[in-house]
Scaffold this motif. Sequence first.
Motif, PDB file in Angstrom:
ATOM      1  N   ILE A 193       3.730  -3.319  -7.596  1.00 27.67           N
ATOM      2  CA  ILE A 193       4.842  -2.618  -8.245  1.00 27.67           C
ATOM      3  C   ILE A 193       5.038  -1.248  -7.606  1.00 27.67           C
TER       4      ILE A 193
ATOM      5  N   ARG B 257       8.338   0.039  -5.733  1.00 25.88           N
ATOM      6  CA  ARG B 257       8.989   1.289  -6.109  1.00 25.88           C
ATOM      7  C   ARG B 257       9.285   2.132  -4.871  1.00 25.88           C
TER       8      ARG B 257
ATOM      9  N   ARG C 168      -0.229  -3.846 -10.170  1.00 22.67           N
ATOM     10  CA  ARG C 168       0.176  -2.431 -10.179  1.00 22.67           C
ATOM     11  C   ARG C 168       0.418  -1.936  -8.751  1.00 22.67           C
TER      12      ARG C 168
END
Length: 98
Positions: A70, A74, A67
């Motif tokens: 990611i 992003r 996470r």
Amino acid sequence: MSVELISVLIAVVAVGATLAGLILSGQRAIRVELAAQRRDFSAELAAQSKEFSERFTALEQHIAALREHIAELRERMAHLEGLLDGLREAIAIQRGAA
């Protein structure tokens, strides 16, 4: 009562007592064996539960790391989109001025 009848009754009682003794001794052995298997099973279950808990914790940590990666990707993509938008605007302004 005749002697023969008494001897048959004694033989029947003796056979019954012998069978009862064998049955009780067999049940005792089975009970002891079952208790040992329960202890072994409980120990194995506890070990597997601990291993599962450790694996689950490791999986949770791995998911948390994914996470974070990611989220970082992003942010980097948003930064690149901003740069591309600025580049597109700069090209559009240069073509419009020319």
